[in-house]
Design a protein around this motif. Structure first.
Motif, PDB file in Angstrom:
ATOM      1  N   PHE A 161      55.940   5.421 -84.409  1.00 53.23           N
ATOM      2  CA  PHE A 161      57.131   5.947 -84.784  1.00 53.23           C
ATOM      3  C   PHE A 161      56.231   7.372 -85.745  1.00 53.23           C
ATOM      4  O   PHE A 161      57.458   8.682 -85.788  1.00 53.23           O
ATOM      5  N   PHE A 162      55.199   7.282 -85.623  1.00 54.83           N
ATOM      6  CA  PHE A 162      54.523   8.747 -86.086  1.00 54.83           C
ATOM      7  C   PHE A 162      54.928   9.907 -85.491  1.00 54.83           C
ATOM      8  O   PHE A 162      54.578   9.713 -83.834  1.00 54.83           O
ATOM      9  N   PRO A 163      55.275  11.175 -86.153  1.00 50.08           N
ATOM     10  CA  PRO A 163      55.301  12.383 -84.911  1.00 50.08           C
ATOM     11  C   PRO A 163      53.912  12.742 -84.188  1.00 50.08           C
ATOM     12  O   PRO A 163      54.307  13.675 -83.389  1.00 50.08           O
ATOM     13  N   ASP A 164      52.630  12.225 -84.893  1.00 48.19           N
ATOM     14  CA  ASP A 164      51.187  12.396 -84.404  1.00 48.19           C
ATOM     15  C   ASP A 164      50.607  11.034 -83.762  1.00 48.19           C
ATOM     16  O   ASP A 164      49.818  11.394 -84.763  1.00 48.19           O
ATOM     17  N   PRO A 165      51.078  10.328 -83.604  1.00 48.75           N
ATOM     18  CA  PRO A 165      49.702   9.384 -83.605  1.00 48.75           C
ATOM     19  C   PRO A 165      48.254  10.173 -83.501  1.00 48.75           C
ATOM     20  O   PRO A 165      47.556   8.799 -84.269  1.00 48.75           O
ATOM     21  N   SER A 166      47.949  10.373 -82.679  1.00 44.77           N
ATOM     22  CA  SER A 166      46.428  11.579 -82.795  1.00 44.77           C
ATOM     23  C   SER A 166      46.227  11.205 -84.071  1.00 44.77           C
ATOM     24  O   SER A 166      45.138  10.560 -84.744  1.00 44.77           O
ATOM     25  N   ARG A 167      46.856  12.032 -85.527  1.00 42.42           N
ATOM     26  CA  ARG A 167      46.316  12.024 -86.315  1.00 42.42           C
ATOM     27  C   ARG A 167      46.438  10.923 -87.181  1.00 42.42           C
ATOM     28  O   ARG A 167      45.703  10.984 -88.004  1.00 42.42           O
ATOM     29  N   GLY A 168      47.540  10.346 -86.930  1.00 44.26           N
ATOM     30  CA  GLY A 168      47.360   9.344 -88.047  1.00 44.26           C
ATOM     31  C   GLY A 168      46.535   8.435 -87.792  1.00 44.26           C
ATOM     32  O   GLY A 168      45.526   7.507 -88.065  1.00 44.26           O
ATOM     33  N   LEU A 169      45.400   7.555 -86.085  1.00 44.06           N
ATOM     34  CA  LEU A 169      44.650   6.918 -85.816  1.00 44.06           C
ATOM     35  C   LEU A 169      43.455   7.709 -86.242  1.00 44.06           C
ATOM     36  O   LEU A 169      42.687   7.224 -86.608  1.00 44.06           O
ATOM     37  N   SER A 170      43.090   9.176 -86.453  1.00 41.14           N
ATOM     38  CA  SER A 170      42.274   9.371 -87.144  1.00 41.14           C
ATOM     39  C   SER A 170      42.004   8.953 -88.279  1.00 41.14           C
ATOM     40  O   SER A 170      41.257   9.048 -89.174  1.00 41.14           O
ATOM     41  N   GLU A 171      43.080   9.425 -89.151  1.00 38.60           N
ATOM     42  CA  GLU A 171      43.364   8.315 -90.538  1.00 38.60           C
ATOM     43  C   GLU A 171      42.347   7.281 -90.960  1.00 38.60           C
ATOM     44  O   GLU A 171      41.917   6.404 -91.669  1.00 38.60           O
ATOM     45  N   PHE A 172      43.047   6.473 -89.801  1.00 36.15           N
ATOM     46  CA  PHE A 172      42.914   4.763 -89.633  1.00 36.15           C
ATOM     47  C   PHE A 172      41.452   4.487 -89.584  1.00 36.15           C
ATOM     48  O   PHE A 172      40.805   4.568 -90.415  1.00 36.15           O
ATOM     49  N   LEU A 173      40.937   5.406 -88.518  1.00 36.44           N
ATOM     50  CA  LEU A 173      39.716   5.791 -88.463  1.00 36.44           C
ATOM     51  C   LEU A 173      38.672   6.211 -89.938  1.00 36.44           C
ATOM     52  O   LEU A 173      37.701   5.628 -90.628  1.00 36.44           O
ATOM     53  N   ARG A 174      38.960   6.769 -90.317  1.00 34.19           N
ATOM     54  CA  ARG A 174      38.580   7.420 -91.280  1.00 34.19           C
ATOM     55  C   ARG A 174      38.555   6.484 -92.802  1.00 34.19           C
ATOM     56  O   ARG A 174      37.149   6.059 -93.376  1.00 34.19           O
ATOM     57  N   VAL A 175      39.517   6.119 -93.111  1.00 34.20           N
ATOM     58  CA  VAL A 175      39.805   4.618 -93.950  1.00 34.20           C
ATOM     59  C   VAL A 175      38.854   3.315 -94.252  1.00 34.20           C
ATOM     60  O   VAL A 175      38.843   2.606 -94.782  1.00 34.20           O
TER      61      VAL A 175
END
Length: 265
Positions: free
Chosen positions: A117-131
């Motif tokens: 459902f994320f408008p930008d899954p790539s951005r979400g995955l980058s945040e997942f990795l960061r935290v």
């Protein structure tokens, strides 16, 4: 998340009636992909009504901690009602594409049917990795195709009469392509990527038992359905019933999800 398929208050209240039995069946595969274990600190993003967070609490035990987070305040409210008595869970309203948590905050991260459902899954995955802490894993489950999704047939039927949800519906299944999913994880920087799939046939005693929760506004699908004129609702209902072969007896709905996980090294 596209507003046409968003989880407003009414959708949050009806979500469990429509989906809980489906989500629960697949949660062990999600937690296994994320390597959730005793004593871990886990972020469950797009927690919804807290089903995956509840499962994680059982695994991490009293020495672990779970953060149940969702972009929808209504959903976080439902999760709080489910899990509020637990001493080792906290709740947060969070955009999965812009998390407020510090780098390296979690041992594991789960996302049950949220990333699609994320408008930008790539951005979400980058945040997942960061935290994630070094060595930690993130795992997300996503739908594959409408014909193997619990509510996908309903969304597809509605899209013919409600063009506003066509794009949102198409995006929901865009991550069903395992090659694209792997590419997104690689681009975000994940290592040791694993992608698996699991399928299950859910048998309901009647078509009404299946369709009823959506007809009453359950989940984003139900809320979209209620925006249709009654005559169009009848057409959608008949089409879905015909596709499932529901003639008064039990109906079976085949559901298949992909589980994608990666590690922060």
């Amino acid at each position: 998340m596209a507003k046409e398929l968003a989880y407003h208050d009414e959708a949050a209240v009806g979500y469990d009636r429509a989906f809980a039995h489906v989500s629960r069946h697949f949660l062990p595969f999600l937690l296994s992909a994320a390597r959730v274990a005793s004593g871990m600190k886990v972020l469950d993003i797009a927690t919804g009504t807290g089903l995956a967070a509840a499962e994680s609490l059982l695994v991490v035990g009293p020495t672990g901690h779970v953060v149940a987070a969702d972009v929808s305040e209504a959903m976080v409210g439902q999760a709080r009602q489910r899990l509020g008595a637990a001493a080792n869970v906290t709740f947060a309203v969070e955009d999965g594409q812009s998390l407020s948590f510090a780098d390296c905050s979690f041992d594991a991260l789960t996302c049950s049917l949220g990333l699609m459902f994320f408008p930008d899954p790539s951005r979400g995955l980058s945040e997942f990795l960061r935290v994630l802490r070094p060595g930690g894993r993130a795992a997300a489950s996503v739908a594959t195709v409408p014909e193997r999704t619990y509510n996908g047939r309903i969304n597809t039927a509605m899209a013919k009469h409600l063009p506003a949800i066509s794009e949102a519906t198409a995006r929901t299944f865009s991550l069903g392509d395992s090659a694209r999913l792997r590419q997104l994880l690689e681009k975000a920087g994940f290592q040791n990527i694993e992608i698996t799939s699991q399928a299950h046939r859910f048998k309901m005693p009647s078509f009404d038992a299946y369709f009823g929760p959506f007809e009453r506004g359950g989940g984003s699908t139900g809320q979209a359905y209620l925006t249709l004129p009654q005559s169009v609702r009848d057409i959608v209902r008949e089409e879905v019933q015909r596709n499932l072969g529901g003639t008064g007896g039990p109906v079976e709905i085949e559901v298949e999800y992909q589980f994608a996980s990666g590690q922060r090294c």
